[in-house]
Design an enzyme around this catalytic site. Structure first.
Site, PDB file in Angstrom:
ATOM      1  N   ARG A  44       7.764 -67.187   4.985  1.00 16.12           N
ATOM      2  CA  ARG A  44       7.179 -65.922   4.526  1.00 16.12           C
ATOM      3  C   ARG A  44       8.284 -64.879   4.369  1.00 16.12           C
ATOM      4  NH1 ARG A  44       2.987 -67.671   8.161  1.00 16.12           N
ATOM      5  NH2 ARG A  44       3.675 -66.344   9.892  1.00 16.12           N
ATOM      6  N   GLU A 175      -6.906 -46.484  -0.950  1.00 18.35           N
ATOM      7  CA  GLU A 175      -7.272 -47.575  -1.867  1.00 18.35           C
ATOM      8  C   GLU A 175      -8.752 -47.940  -1.773  1.00 18.35           C
ATOM      9  OE1 GLU A 175      -5.135 -51.289  -1.341  1.00 18.35           O
ATOM     10  OE2 GLU A 175      -6.026 -52.133  -3.143  1.00 18.35           O
ATOM     11  N   LYS A 217      -4.967 -45.308  -5.032  1.00 16.93           N
ATOM     12  CA  LYS A 217      -4.781 -46.673  -5.570  1.00 16.93           C
ATOM     13  C   LYS A 217      -6.140 -47.252  -5.952  1.00 16.93           C
ATOM     14  CE  LYS A 217      -2.934 -51.200  -4.250  1.00 16.93           C
ATOM     15  NZ  LYS A 217      -1.802 -51.892  -3.651  1.00 16.93           N
TER      16      LYS A 217
HETATM   17  P1  13P Z   1      -3.431 -56.919  -6.106  1.00 20.11           P
HETATM   18  O1  13P Z   1      -2.551 -56.176  -7.078  1.00 20.11           O
HETATM   19  O2  13P Z   1      -3.109 -58.388  -6.011  1.00 20.11           O
HETATM   20  O3  13P Z   1      -4.883 -56.641  -6.332  1.00 20.11           O
HETATM   21  O4  13P Z   1      -3.067 -56.392  -4.667  1.00 20.11           O
HETATM   22  C1  13P Z   1      -2.951 -55.046  -4.469  1.00 20.11           C
HETATM   23  C2  13P Z   1      -3.273 -54.722  -3.076  1.00 20.11           C
HETATM   24  O5  13P Z   1      -2.467 -54.165  -2.367  1.00 20.11           O
HETATM   25  C3  13P Z   1      -4.614 -55.074  -2.553  1.00 20.11           C
HETATM   26  O6  13P Z   1      -4.855 -54.370  -1.373  1.00 20.11           O
END
Ligand code: 13P
Length: 335
Positions: A44, A175, A217
């Site tokens: 990872r 987000e 976001k």
């Molecule tokens: P994705 O762009 O793969 O949707 O991931 C963004 C992200 O941080 C999800 O929490």
């Protein structure tokens, strides 16, 4: 200008975006197993360090969201990972929620957890070098979803999280993700996403969060992945901007989209069109996980010692998205 506003603007300056490399160990294990690489702490770290030391970090990636395991790991040069990211010209950030769990009182919906003990964890992450943080609320969408309960409780958690993060001198990435999964139309996505975002800001304001010191976001406005309603990229861009104009206070400095399961090219193309017709004062950019890493991960999995080759693939994707964030991308730049 406040210190938090300066950080937010620095992350998104000159078309720079955010690399979301904060997959939990469970999610990262799935990603690695999908390409037949054993998910060990070393593997990872190797993949992530390969990305974090690529040349695009200084020109295209303004911030990297890390997972708890990674922020505490050491690079091959025995430096802590946040130091490596800073030296590459980017800012380290950290995911601080502890994941989405079943929401009591609703069937088939989730609430994001992690508020207990958050103040103490934030102090630790700040000491480790984090300049910003992330918390993701996730919303199912269909005729009866998201429910008022899910919209209200996730907004409340996002606001309490943001207030604590600012108290600890970091920029919260807020987000709220309305998922792409389902048969819903783009119009449904527009309406539900607008409701979700409006409620988030109602709660952020109630919790006295400084809106100049956050980054939003959100998801783009898309038809569900099982929908018969297909819309053009131009319609995606127009609906997305209309939604943001209706629901995001003008103090917010920047909006960095998640990719949410769109392909790499699709998410670049949509970002490009949104930026091109952006008639707001918001800085528009990306905070992609899968859409920045997919090709690089696939390439790397064939020979995990091929650092240079993997970085070349990642550099290309980051460059394309940084051009798109400025509305300067075109399909013929793809190789
Ligand atoms: P994705 O762009 O793969 O949707 O991931 C963004 C992200 O941080 C999800 O929490």
């Amino acid at each position: 200008m406040s210190e938090l506003n300066t950080i937010a603007l620095k992350i998104l300056e000159k078309g720079k975006g955010i690399l979301a490399a904060d997959e939990s160990t469970g999610t990262m294990t799935k990603r690695l197993e999908d390409v037949n690489v054993p998910s060990t702490p070393d593997n990872r770290l190797l993949f992530r360090e390969t990305l974090f030391s690529a040349s695009c970090m200084s020109e295209c990636i303004g911030g990297v969201i890390l997972y708890d395991e990674t922020i505490k790991q050491e690079s091959s040069k025995k430096d802590k990972i946040p130091k490596l990211i800073l030296e590459m010209g980017s800012l380290p950030g950290i995911k601080v929620d502890t994941g989405a769990k079943i929401l009591a009182g609703s069937t088939n919906e989730k609430i994001t957890e992690g508020l207990d003990g958050l103040r103490e964890r934030l102090k630790e992450y700040y000491k480790l070098g984090a300049k910003f943080t992330k918390w993701r609320g996730v919303y199912n969408i269909s005729e009866n979803y998201p429910s008022k309960l899910s919209i209200q409780s996730n907004a409340h958690a996002l606001a309490r999280y943001s207030a604590l993060v600012q108290e600890n001198n970091m920029v919260p990435i807020v987000e709220p993700e309305v998922l792409m999964d389902g048969e819903h139309s783009a119009k449904d996505c527009f309406e539900k996403t607008s409701e979700v975002i409006k409620k988030c800001f109602e709660e952020l304001i109630l919790h006295k969060v400084d809106l100049k010191g956050i980054i939003l976001k959100p998801n783009m406005i898309l038809a569900g992945n099982k929908s018969k309603d297909k819309i053009s990229n131009k319609e995606v861009a127009e609906l997305t901007l209309k939604c943001l104009k209706n629901s995001v206070p003008t103090e917010v400095p920047g909006i960095a989209f998640l990719s949410g399961g769109q392909s790499e090219i699709e998410s670049t193309e949509n970002l490009n069109l949104i930026s091109k017709i952006n008639d707001t004062n918001f800085i528009i950019s990306y905070s992609y996980g899968r859409a920045l890493q997919q090709s690089a991960l696939k390439f790397w999995s064939k020979d995990i010692r091929n650092i240079e080759g993997t970085q070349k693939v990642f550099n290309h994707r980051a460059k394309m998205n940084t051009l798109a964030a400025q509305g300067n991308w075109s399909k013929d730049l793809e190789i």
